[in-house]
Write a protein that holds these residues in place. Structure first.
Motif, short mmCIF file in Angstrom:
data_model
loop_
_atom_site.label_atom_id
_atom_site.label_comp_id
_atom_site.label_asym_id
_atom_site.label_seq_id
_atom_site.Cartn_x
_atom_site.Cartn_y
_atom_site.Cartn_z
N ALA A 137 0.78 -1.12 -0.08
CA ALA A 137 0.04 0.08 -0.07
C ALA A 137 0.93 1.20 0.11
N LEU A 138 1.89 1.23 0.83
CA LEU A 138 2.89 2.28 0.87
C LEU A 138 3.38 2.58 -0.64
N LEU A 139 3.91 1.68 -1.17
CA LEU A 139 4.69 1.71 -2.57
C LEU A 139 3.61 1.79 -3.59
N ASN A 140 2.43 1.76 -3.22
CA ASN A 140 1.17 1.87 -4.23
C ASN A 140 1.48 0.60 -5.48
N GLN A 141 1.82 -0.55 -5.20
CA GLN A 141 1.80 -1.67 -6.00
C GLN A 141 0.98 -2.74 -5.58
N ARG A 142 0.75 -4.02 -6.37
CA ARG A 142 -0.04 -5.20 -5.89
C ARG A 142 1.01 -5.95 -5.31
N PRO A 143 1.13 -6.79 -4.27
CA PRO A 143 2.01 -7.58 -3.50
C PRO A 143 2.57 -8.41 -4.55
N ALA A 144 1.87 -9.05 -5.53
CA ALA A 144 2.52 -10.10 -6.22
C ALA A 144 3.55 -9.27 -7.29
N THR A 145 3.14 -8.26 -7.65
CA THR A 145 4.06 -7.21 -8.45
C THR A 145 5.12 -6.79 -7.71
N LEU A 146 4.91 -6.37 -6.48
CA LEU A 146 6.16 -5.71 -5.84
C LEU A 146 7.21 -6.95 -5.40
N ALA A 147 6.78 -8.20 -5.09
CA ALA A 147 7.57 -9.38 -5.14
C ALA A 147 8.59 -9.60 -6.17
N GLN A 148 8.45 -8.90 -7.50
CA GLN A 148 9.11 -9.13 -8.70
C GLN A 148 9.99 -8.01 -8.82
N ALA A 194 27.86 -18.06 8.33
CA ALA A 194 28.99 -18.02 7.72
C ALA A 194 29.66 -16.66 7.91
N GLY A 195 28.63 -15.39 8.16
CA GLY A 195 29.20 -14.23 8.04
C GLY A 195 28.96 -13.58 6.74
N HIS A 196 28.24 -14.03 5.84
CA HIS A 196 28.02 -13.64 4.52
C HIS A 196 26.88 -12.71 4.72
N CYS A 197 26.77 -11.63 3.93
CA CYS A 197 25.62 -10.74 3.74
C CYS A 197 24.72 -11.29 2.82
N PHE A 198 23.47 -11.78 3.26
CA PHE A 198 22.48 -12.26 2.23
C PHE A 198 21.35 -11.16 1.96
N GLY A 199 21.21 -9.92 2.40
CA GLY A 199 20.24 -9.01 2.02
C GLY A 199 20.18 -7.81 3.47
N TRP A 200 19.17 -7.19 3.17
CA TRP A 200 18.86 -5.98 4.06
C TRP A 200 17.46 -6.11 4.57
N ARG A 201 17.41 -5.55 5.80
CA ARG A 201 16.08 -5.30 6.51
C ARG A 201 15.85 -4.17 7.02
N GLY A 202 14.79 -3.62 6.97
CA GLY A 202 14.79 -2.16 7.72
C GLY A 202 13.18 -1.80 7.58
N VAL A 203 12.97 -0.34 7.80
CA VAL A 203 11.92 0.36 7.90
C VAL A 203 11.79 1.43 7.42
N ILE A 204 10.44 1.63 6.69
CA ILE A 204 10.48 3.26 6.09
C ILE A 204 9.52 3.92 6.77
N SER A 205 9.76 5.03 7.36
CA SER A 205 8.74 6.20 7.95
C SER A 205 8.41 7.06 7.03
N ASP A 206 7.09 7.33 6.98
CA ASP A 206 6.66 8.70 6.30
C ASP A 206 6.75 9.76 7.21
N VAL A 207 7.97 10.88 6.85
CA VAL A 207 7.98 11.90 7.92
C VAL A 207 7.63 13.22 6.94
N THR A 208 6.55 13.01 6.13
CA THR A 208 6.32 14.12 5.10
C THR A 208 5.78 15.31 6.14
N GLN A 209 5.02 15.02 7.16
CA GLN A 209 4.40 16.02 7.93
C GLN A 209 5.45 16.91 8.84
N GLU A 210 6.40 15.99 9.19
CA GLU A 210 7.48 16.46 10.09
C GLU A 210 8.25 17.45 9.26
#
Length: 803
Positions: free
Chosen positions: A255-266, A320-336
């Motif tokens: 919803a935040l990225l304005n795309q369908r989940p199936a499309t976003l997964a690709q 094994a200590g190898h990076c396999f991706g990233w995880r995080g959060v997106i915050s909408d700070v438009t009003q601030e």
């Protein structure tokens, strides 16, 4: 001496309590063990039948044919029971198993092993060498294979193993031959080794299942926490792999990225931001660094709207200590961010006209003076005053007056394109013209402005003719510093008004009469303190929710025996420039505390402290002395300061403010939003109160941006745990708007103008807390409007104003 059986029993209890414990985890582990055994039951039981048939064939033509057939029948019955259990549970996976089920499985293994153990004990001694080889081949294989299959239930595996081993030992030893004795020893070694393997395999299986269950539990906990986090916060979780493809797509993210989940997964994260952000360089650089990052601000355009997102993320590593991706959060700070931009605009722009404000003009003037000193460039400062603006306000009202100022500002900007245009306050404007070659270049701009104002303005169906009086100060001829330049240009403007208005005048030294007035005031100010010419007037503050007088602001007044009443706006700047403001401020402090303690018990009184006072190291000593002399509790004193104090970021001032706060004295930030207006100083010092400037309050009913700014200030104060006071409240509709916005306290002519302490007592005696009568029911006395507030029959809806 240590009993080996006790030691073995303790070791068994320590390692295999899972088979008898009644907790849910043990039940799950037992269920998985039984499932693993039942999965291979058709093969193991089939192997039993097949090997039994081989034995039966081998003894088919011997005297043991009938006993062997009976033995095979018994084996088939036991195998059939096992196959039946497998058949019943083949479509229903076993999730849990009781200790009774483990015991039943153990007894089944004992029965099966007993049948197999009976065979070598009866047949091996009488068998032919060929038959003995067959038995010696099948029996050890069944021993080891069965024990291995049953190792996840060690009691079943060990019982099965030794129920076959012991009869086999008996069969081998019953043949009195040295080599069979050796075989018996080897058989014993094999059985012991297999027993140890069963023990070890069972421990490993239990440890693995416990580890898997704990990992599953932690995964469920993390999933639950993440889901709860997403449900409870506006932040949105995301996760990508090393190529940037989304691997954790939620409906909230889609919803935040304005795309369908199936499309976003690709879709890759970089591709999405490149399409909607344009410049993804900061994001790429942060990820290439391979380190966690916080609150990376990215501008995003989505559905035609500009937004601001804050991204926080950390890399994900495998075992094994190898990076396999990233995880995080997106915050909408438009009003601030928009609030910050509005506050930044408030620091540089005038809220009413949209031109620059006095603070920005001073910065530009300082730069112009520096350039004139360093490079010899020349410029000019034009001070403009709208002629007869008070008459326009009186005749057409303040709303039309504000619209006139807006129209005048717009026309000045049109005429002076490329120049700095600022509103100094009220109906005064300024234009910075640079560079100029000759003095007449500045006068040409002034004349162009005068000609441009000859066309009347059409405001609210009124044709309004506006004239200007313009004073011209040359840079650097008419001022070595910006204050002198401003003063001299202002003197020239006053001369233009005096000489007929609608004209422009250069500054001339003969215009120093104003300076002579200033000098007279300075001399008289030195005597005023000694001769008790100052007095304090008091303006009430009203708490809007319960509608009671919660405090008062002490305002100094000066009545000179010969010069008459001199307004603070005239003598305060003189006192500041003459270095007298500290002595006057200390007198106000002492007198206000004394009157408050004796005449206004229980009320919080406010005094205005100048930057000069706050910059003195003995300021706190003066406050302590005043409170002690009056016996006034510190919490009943509030010190109001202006934003200009923070422009120099003096450590002495900050230290004094913190000392006030520590003593319990309240600290208010006056005229918030009209000057420096940076959030930085709000973090440096915990203010108790933010005072909303009257410039915003008077525009509440006519300008949406003024309402937005007031709402931003109130929301900011609430977030930071501060009270808000709106000053300059003159109309009941303004009060309604401020109440809806959440303003705590108001003051202004709607309540009362500043009055003497005797008149203030009269106001308090007639005040009815929580009771605001109708406007028409209140007599129009000096305090006639003070109670006519909450039931004011205004046609303007505050809900419309704010939302």
């Amino acid at each position: 001496m240590l009993n080996p059986f006790n030691h073995l029993a303790k070791a068994w209890q320590r390692n295999f309590s899972v088979y008898s414990a009644l907790d849910p985890l043990s039940a799950e582990i037992r269920g998985k063990h039984l499932s693993s055994i039942l999965r291979v039951a058709p093969f193991t039981l089939g192997a039993n039948i097949f090997n039994g048939m081989l034995i039966c064939i081998a003894f088919a033509h011997t005297a043991w044919r009938l006993p062997v057939l009976c033995w095979l029948f018994s084996l088939t019955v036991i195998a059939g029971i096992g196959m039946r259990a497998w058949w019943i549970g083949r479509k229903k996976p076993i999730k849990t198993a009781s200790p009774h089920a483990i015991r039943r499985a153990t007894w089944h293994a004992i029965y099966l092993a007993s049948i197999w153990g009976l065979m070598p004990a009866l047949l091996f001694p009488q068998a032919s060498p060929t038959q003995q080889v067959l038995i010696a081949t099948i029996v050890p294989g069944m021993m080891c294979g069965g024990a291995f299959i049953l190792s996840s239930i060690p009691q079943a595996g060990l019982a099965y193993l030794w129920m076959m081993t012991l009869p086999s030992l008996y069969a081998v030893l019953s043949i009195h031959n040295i080599w069979f004795n050796v075989i018996a020893g080897l058989l014993m070694i094999y059985a012991t080794t297999v027993s140890m393997g069963v023990w070890t395999a069972a421990k490993a299986a239990n440890a693995r299942l416990k580890s898997e269950r704990e990992a599953e539990r932690q995964s469920q906990m993390v999933t639950l926490l993440l889901r709860d986090f997403e449900d409870q916060t506006a932040d949105v979780l995301w996760e990508i792999n090393m190529v940037g493809q989304f691997t954790h797509v939620t409906h909230k993210l889609a919803a935040l990225l304005n795309q369908r989940p199936a499309t976003l997964a690709q879709t890759t994260m970089q591709a999405w931001f490149k399409e909607h952000c344009g410049d993804v360089t900061p994001l790429k650089q942060a990820m290439r660094a391979g380190q966690p990052f916080r609150k990376l601000l990215l501008p995003v355009r989505l559905d035609g709207k500009d937004q601001f997102w804050s991204i926080t993320a950390r890399p994900l590593f495998d075992e094994a200590g190898h990076c396999f991706g990233w995880r995080g959060v997106i915050s909408d700070v438009t009003q601030e961010q928009q609030a910050q931009l509005r506050l930044r605009d408030m620091a540089q722009f005038d809220a009413l006209t949209g031109t620059h404000n006095r603070g920005y003009l001073r910065e530009q003037l300082a730069t112009a003076l520096d350039q004139a000193s360093a490079k010899g460039t020349r410029g000019a400062l034009l001070c403009l005053d709208v002629d007869n603006f008070k008459g326009i306000n009186d005749a057409l009202g303040h709303t039309v007056g504000d619209q006139v100022l807006q129209a005048v500002a717009h026309r000045i900007q049109e005429i002076c394109q490329g120049m700095t245009v600022a509103r100094l306050g009220g109906d005064e404007f300024a234009v910075l013209v640079q560079p100029i070659q000759q003095d007449r270049d500045a006068m040409a701009v002034a004349m162009h402005l005068l000609d441009g104002m000859k066309q009347p303005f059409i405001i609210a169906d009124h044709s309004v003719n506006v004239g200007l009086s313009i004073g011209v100060g040359l840079i650097p001829d008419h001022g070595e510093n910006l204050d002198e330049l401003l003063a001299n240009a202002d003197l020239a403007m006053m001369a233009a008004k005096t000489n007929g208005r609608g004209r422009a005048e250069f500054f001339a030294r003969s215009l120093g009469e104003r300076n002579r007035r200033k000098l007279t005031l300075e001399n008289e100010l030195r005597r005023a303190l000694l001769n008790n010419q100052f007095t304090l007037f008091w303006q009430p503050k009203v708490q809007t929710e319960a509608w009671y007088v919660c405090g008062a602001e002490a305002l100094i007044r000066w009545h000179h025996p010969t010069l008459g009443t001199i307004p603070p706006s005239e003598f305060i700047p003189v006192a500041e420039s003459a270095g007298l403001i500290t002595d006057i401020g200390n007198w106000v402090l002492r007198e206000a505390c004394k009157v408050a303690a004796s005449e206004l018990p229980g009320l919080t009184i406010s005094i205005n402290a100048s930057p000069a006072q706050l910059l003195r190291t003995d300021f706190i000593t003066q406050v302590d002395a005043a409170l002690a002399a009056a016996n006034l509790p510190p919490e009943h004193l509030e010190v109001e300061i202006t934003e200009s104090l923070f422009m120099d970021a003096s450590p002495i001032a900050l230290r004094n403010l913190r000392a006030l706060h520590k003593r319990g004295v309240r600290v208010a930030l006056d005229d918030f939003g009209t000057g420096y207006s940076s959030l930085a100083y709000l973090r440096k010092f915990p203010f108790d109160t933010l005072k909303i400037d009257r410039a915003f309050v008077c525009e509440l009913l006519s300008r949406p941006d003024a309402r937005a700014i007031v709402r931003t200030i109130i929301d900011l104060a609430r977030t930071l745990g501060m009270d808000t006071v709106a000053e300059g409240v003159e109309e009941p509709a303004q009060l309604v708007v401020l109440e809806r916005a959440g303003c705590n306290v108001i003051q202004g002519y709607l309540i009362a103008k500043p009055v003497t302490i005797e008149e203030f007592h009269t106001l308090l005696e007639g005040w009815i807390p929580g009771n605001a009568p109708q406007v028409s029911a209140v007599p129009q006395t000096e305090f006639g409007q003070m109670q006519a507030l909450r039931s004011f029959p205004s046609s303007m809806d505050a809900t419309t104003l704010f939302g």
